[in-house]
Structures are given as structure tokens and as C-alpha cells.
Design a protein around this motif. Sequence first.
Motif, mmCIF file in Angstrom:
data_model
loop_
_atom_site.group_PDB
_atom_site.id
_atom_site.type_symbol
_atom_site.label_atom_id
_atom_site.label_comp_id
_atom_site.label_asym_id
_atom_site.label_seq_id
_atom_site.Cartn_x
_atom_site.Cartn_y
_atom_site.Cartn_z
ATOM 1 N N ASP A 48 27.265 100.538 37.638
ATOM 2 C CA ASP A 48 28.209 99.535 38.135
ATOM 3 C C ASP A 48 27.548 98.545 39.089
ATOM 4 N N VAL A 49 26.550 99.016 39.832
ATOM 5 C CA VAL A 49 25.965 98.148 40.859
ATOM 6 C C VAL A 49 24.585 97.620 40.475
ATOM 7 N N THR A 50 24.018 98.106 39.385
ATOM 8 C CA THR A 50 22.700 97.624 38.976
ATOM 9 C C THR A 50 22.767 96.135 38.674
ATOM 10 N N GLY A 51 21.925 95.387 39.342
ATOM 11 C CA GLY A 51 21.915 93.949 39.166
ATOM 12 C C GLY A 51 22.866 93.209 40.080
ATOM 13 N N GLN A 52 23.692 93.942 40.848
ATOM 14 C CA GLN A 52 24.641 93.311 41.747
ATOM 15 C C GLN A 52 23.980 92.998 43.089
ATOM 16 N N THR A 54 24.878 91.203 46.966
ATOM 17 C CA THR A 54 25.884 90.706 47.889
ATOM 18 C C THR A 54 25.194 89.950 49.015
ATOM 19 N N ILE A 77 18.877 84.802 38.883
ATOM 20 C CA ILE A 77 20.309 85.021 39.038
ATOM 21 C C ILE A 77 21.050 84.580 37.787
ATOM 22 N N SER A 79 24.579 84.838 37.525
ATOM 23 C CA SER A 79 25.815 84.193 37.969
ATOM 24 C C SER A 79 26.011 84.463 39.455
ATOM 25 N N ALA A 112 28.960 86.872 45.850
ATOM 26 C CA ALA A 112 28.683 87.949 44.908
ATOM 27 C C ALA A 112 27.846 87.386 43.768
ATOM 28 N N GLU A 114 24.942 88.240 40.435
ATOM 29 C CA GLU A 114 24.461 89.228 39.460
ATOM 30 C C GLU A 114 23.101 88.795 38.951
ATOM 31 N N ASP A 141 20.532 93.798 48.287
ATOM 32 C CA ASP A 141 20.146 94.027 46.895
ATOM 33 C C ASP A 141 20.439 95.485 46.548
ATOM 34 N N HIS A 142 21.452 95.701 45.731
ATOM 35 C CA HIS A 142 21.888 97.062 45.424
ATOM 36 C C HIS A 142 20.865 97.854 44.627
#
Length: 287
Positions: A48-52, A54, A77, A79, A112, A114, A141-142
Motif C-alpha cells: 500500500d505504501v510502496t512508492g508513496q 508524503t 514522480i 503523480s 501526496a 507517488e 519516503d515510505h
Amino acid sequence: MSSSSLLPKDDARDAALFFVVCALCFLGALAALSARAAYSAANDWTNDVTGQITIRVEGSPKHLERALQITQSFDGIASARALTKDDAEELLSPWLGKNGVPDGLPLPQMIAAEALPNVTGIGIKLEKLFSEEHITATVDDHVVWSADVRRATRSARTVALFAVALLAATAIAVIAFATHADLLARKEIVNVLHLCGARDSFIAGIFERRFLGLGLQAGTIGAVLALGAAAFLLYMAKQSDGQVWLLPQLSLSMIDGVILGFTPIIAGISAMMAARITVIRSLAELV
């Protein structure tokens, strides 16, 4: 002479062994279910957080707008968007409830983003670009901590598998000891059969059938108890509406059914093999 006369089913010694094997199967199945659930949950979290990414921006809305432009134009990036008040309320709802953010409460300016697949090191590069533009921003960076979660998950899975293997080895050792004791208790009968020319495989087969059935029965009960315990834990987790967001969305899957289905089979085969090896070795001493 039938095997039932040599090994009567109402032998009191089998009751204690049955209880021990049942308990070990229960613990082993529950440990395997826990390892599978933890590994699956960690995969869900990290996926869920890979590539996310904040980004928290300090300063005026102009700083936020400029930081958003820099982020959107960055090569790695895919988006990026600025979080609205509704987004902030959704994120803070576990703490503030469903009534929303109170008026006058300052909200951080968040972006936010991705990242593209297999792109790393974005956080440091973005922070450098923000610094050059005199923008104070913190980039989370998650990917960094998701890798830590994966390492911790692999370690937990290794420990769980070791626990399952240890429980299986303990069960086999207990069964082997009980078989040896059962054989010694009927040593005279075994000696007579041996002197009468009964082959070792025939004598061993009597014990194999006894302990195969015992292992299958104990393993089945242990698996059913493990299923009940897992279902109870899932039920209690789903009842905690206020804290369910903290927990992974666990459920009993087909893999869990395979684990529970193999538990009595493994217990029965282990019991049968332990009985055979013990009896064959004991009969070898009579030669």
C-alpha cells in the motif's frame, strides 16, 4: 492374534500422549497461522505504501504551490497533489472522530506523491531541490521504512517457522518415547511373536496403525482448536471499531485451510514413522 488384543484401545497411557500431541498440534497450527497472517499483513502494508511519498511544506500557500510544481516536474514522480481539508479530516478521523477537524485548528500543508516503480532516493533529491528554492519541507519516503518492515517480517517468519519445526520435533520425540514405553510394557508378547517367527514389519505395523490413528485424531482436534482460536481473535479484532484501523485486515484464507488440513496428516505420518523407527530399533536389540 489381532492388533487390538496386543494394543487395546482403552490403554490409559494413550490418553496422556493424546493430550500432549493434541496440544502440540494446536500450538503448531496456531503458530503457522500467525506466521502466515503476519507475513500477509506486512505484504499488504508495504504494497500500500510502496512508492508513496508524503511532503510537509512550511510557510505560505505560495510555498506549497511552488513545492507542488517542483514535485510534479521531478523525473521520478508519477503523480502529485496537494491534500485538501477533506483529505486531512479523513487522515485525522481515527484520532478526532467523524465530526471533522475543529474550526481554527491549523492544518499542515501536505503533498501526496507517488513515485515510479523501482525509483529510489527521491526524498533526498527533493529536499535538495526545495532547499535551493528556499522552501522548508520535510519529505517522508515510505520506501525507507517499508524495507525495514519487510526485514522485520522475514525475521518474524523465520522465528515462527523455527517454532513450528521445534513443536513438530517435540511431538515426534514424545511419540517415539511413548512408543518405546508401550513396547517395553508388552515386551513379553513382542518377544513371543519374535521367537515364533513374526517378521519385524508385522510387529512394527501393529504399532504403526495404533499411532497413525492417534496422530490423526489428535492432529484433527488440535487443528479445529487452532481454527477456533484464530476465528475468535479475528472476531474480537473486528468488534473493536475504534481501533480496527490499527490492525491489518486479516481473514481466514485458503492457505489457512491448507495449513489446518495438513496438520492432522503431518501429525499422523510423524506418529507412524516415529513408531516404526522406534519398534524396528528395539526389535533389532532382540536379535
